[in-house]
Design a protein around this motif. Structure first.
Motif: not given
Length: 498
Positions: A448-460, A462-465
């Motif tokens: 996921l972090e290779f796609h920054r600054p794009l964010q996933s869904s709020p739920a995902i 939160k799972l990432h955090a």
């Protein structure tokens, strides 16, 4: 919190409370009249001097041997002693707690000829968290879980050992801790304590409790991988699943939609040229939904077993009869465990494939093995190898145990279920699958972090955090095992959309 045990009244909440420890349980007063009636029936049968299996006869192949009235108490004690023949490491605390509850609940039906004070003593051990030391091996799952239940029951007569606060103590000391004294077992009581499927059922129920958490984590992490790989959410559209009609599939597809809802990352590639994703992404509802259906069916079988009576013989006080049967045969438990094994193996197999897909830059569009400066760094290369090793091991463990049988007791007990092994091996499989899902979680979070600054869904996000609170982003190679261990603990603790 005090829970009252009514015959046939166990549910998922009570079972969870028992496994976790810290709750108190008491026998419902309404059950005592029937319990006392069954004890009186046993005494009447003894006074008639009719041959009744296990009351005034030997056991198994020795059932034809009559026992004198003045030796009936010794008979029950000898049964517990001779059957305490288990080997291996002790069963874990949640399983032993469930065994105590299930045995008490079975005897509470009042068809086993066991006094209320014996049932109360089982619950007193549970309430005080004085847990009998029960070796994990030695039952073939028919004639009941004899050896494990003998070790459990031996504590009631002051034989064996217990765990108290993690310390291993003689049974008598454990009884004192629980406010008890050693019991003298009456006619039929030793046999009733030993006959039954409470060990295999407890093992399988605890596995079902663990499996639900691993399943929920696998769905959540699988959704994260979809976004990390820039996969499509179209395969989760309810119209697809409604026309097939499989209930688990349709429900799980909805869960994937919930996890992926409102993802800017998904919006960024809505009109890309890719037509279809690999099966490990696209077919998640079909595979995980089938697993969910199997899990629910297995749990319902186990809940029925937990609420039933698997003793033999059964004493029906109204008719003043003791009927010999075979409720101790744990075939339902063995089948349920074998079906759970299939689900556990498939959850892990699909997760491992998603991890492997993330490693491949051709499929994922991400750096090889999810690391910058590949070659100098190997990144998640060997973590995926570990995942593959665990998934492969689960394939062997998933072989059905219920198809095996070895005759015992000089061919008197000539077909057995192997339910106890069927249930016990689930925990090894769950260890493996929790590790597989943990490795995918680490990989998907990294991706996921290779796609920054794009964010996933709020739920995902939160799972990432949640993961990042325990495991940082991997900038360069480091010791990976602690990361896997930390992520595995998170998988085992469960995740939710809430």
């Amino acid at each position: 919190m005090l829970h009252t045990i009514e015959p046939g009244g166990l549910d998922a909440r009570l079972l969870r409370s028992a496994a976790e420890g810290g709750s108190r349980f008491a026998l419902a007063e309404s059950a005592r009249a029937r319990i006392e009636a069954s004890v009186r029936a046993v005494r009447e049968l003894v006074s008639r001097h009719d041959a009744v299996y296990g009351i005034n006869t030997g056991f198994g192949k020795l059932a034809q041997t009559r026992i004198a009235d003045d030796q009936l108490a010794q008979l029950q004690k000898n049964l517990v002693l001779s059957h305490s023949a288990g080997v291996g490491k002790p069963l874990e605390a949640p399983v032993v707690r469930l065994m105590l509850l299930l045995k008490a609940a079975s005897l509470a039906h009042g068809v086993s000829g066991v006094r209320g004070e014996v049932i109360d003593a089982l619950l007193a051990l549970l309430n005080a968290d004085v847990l009998p030391v029960v070796p994990e091996k030695g039952s073939v799952g028919a004639s009941g879980d004899l050896a494990p239940l003998a070790h459990l029951s031996g504590v009631l007569i002051g034989i064996g050992e217990v765990f108290v606060g993690g310390r291993r103590l003689p049974a008598v000391q454990g009884l004192t801790k629980a406010g008890l004294k050693p019991l003298e077992l009456g006619p039929k009581e030793g046999l009733a304590l030993l006959n039954g499927t409470q060990c295999s059922t407890a093992l399988a129920l605890h596995a079902a409790q663990r499996l639900q958490r691993v399943f929920d984590a696998a769905v959540a992490v699988g959704a994260m991988t979809v976004d990390a790989a820039k996969g499509s959410d179209t395969p989760f559209d309810d119209r697809i699943h409604a026309v097939r009609g499989q209930p688990g599939q349709r429900e799980v597809a909805g869960t994937y939609r919930d996890w992926l809802h409102d993802s800017p990352l998904r919006q960024s590639h809505l009109h890309c040229e890719k037509v279809q994703d690999p099966y490990c992404l696209r077919c998640q509802p079909q595979v995980m939904g089938a697993c969910l259906d199997q899990m629910r069916h297995a749990f319902n079988v186990l809940l029925t077993e937990a609420n039933g009576v698997s003793d033999n013989p059964l004493v029906f006080a109204d008719q003043m009869e003791a009927l010999s049967g075979g409720n101790f045969h744990a075939e339902p438990v063995a089948f349920a465990a074998d079906n759970m094994a299939l689900a556990i193996a498939e959850i892990g197999a699909l997760s491992e494939r998603r991890t492997a897909m993330l490693m491949d830059p051709v499929l994922s569009g991400l750096p090889a093995f999810l690391i910058e400066h590949g070659g100098l760094n190997s990144g998640f290369m060997i973590a995926q190898v570990t995942s593959a090793a665990l998934a492969s091991e689960n394939k062997s463990l998933a072989h059905p145990a219920s198809v095996d049988s070895l005759p015992t007791s000089a061919n008197q007990e000539d077909h057995v279920s192997m339910a106890t092994y069927a249930a016990r091996r689930l925990h090894q499989m769950l260890d493996n699958t929790a590790g597989i899902v943990a490795i995918e979680w680490l990989s998907a979070a990294q991706a996921l972090e290779f796609h920054r600054p794009l964010q996933s869904s709020p739920a995902i996000e939160k799972l990432h955090a949640t993961l990042r609170e325990k495991v940082p982003f991997m900038h360069e190679d480091r010791l990976v095992a602690p990361d896997i261990e930390a992520a595995t603990r998170l998988v085992e603790s469960g995740v939710s959309l809430a």
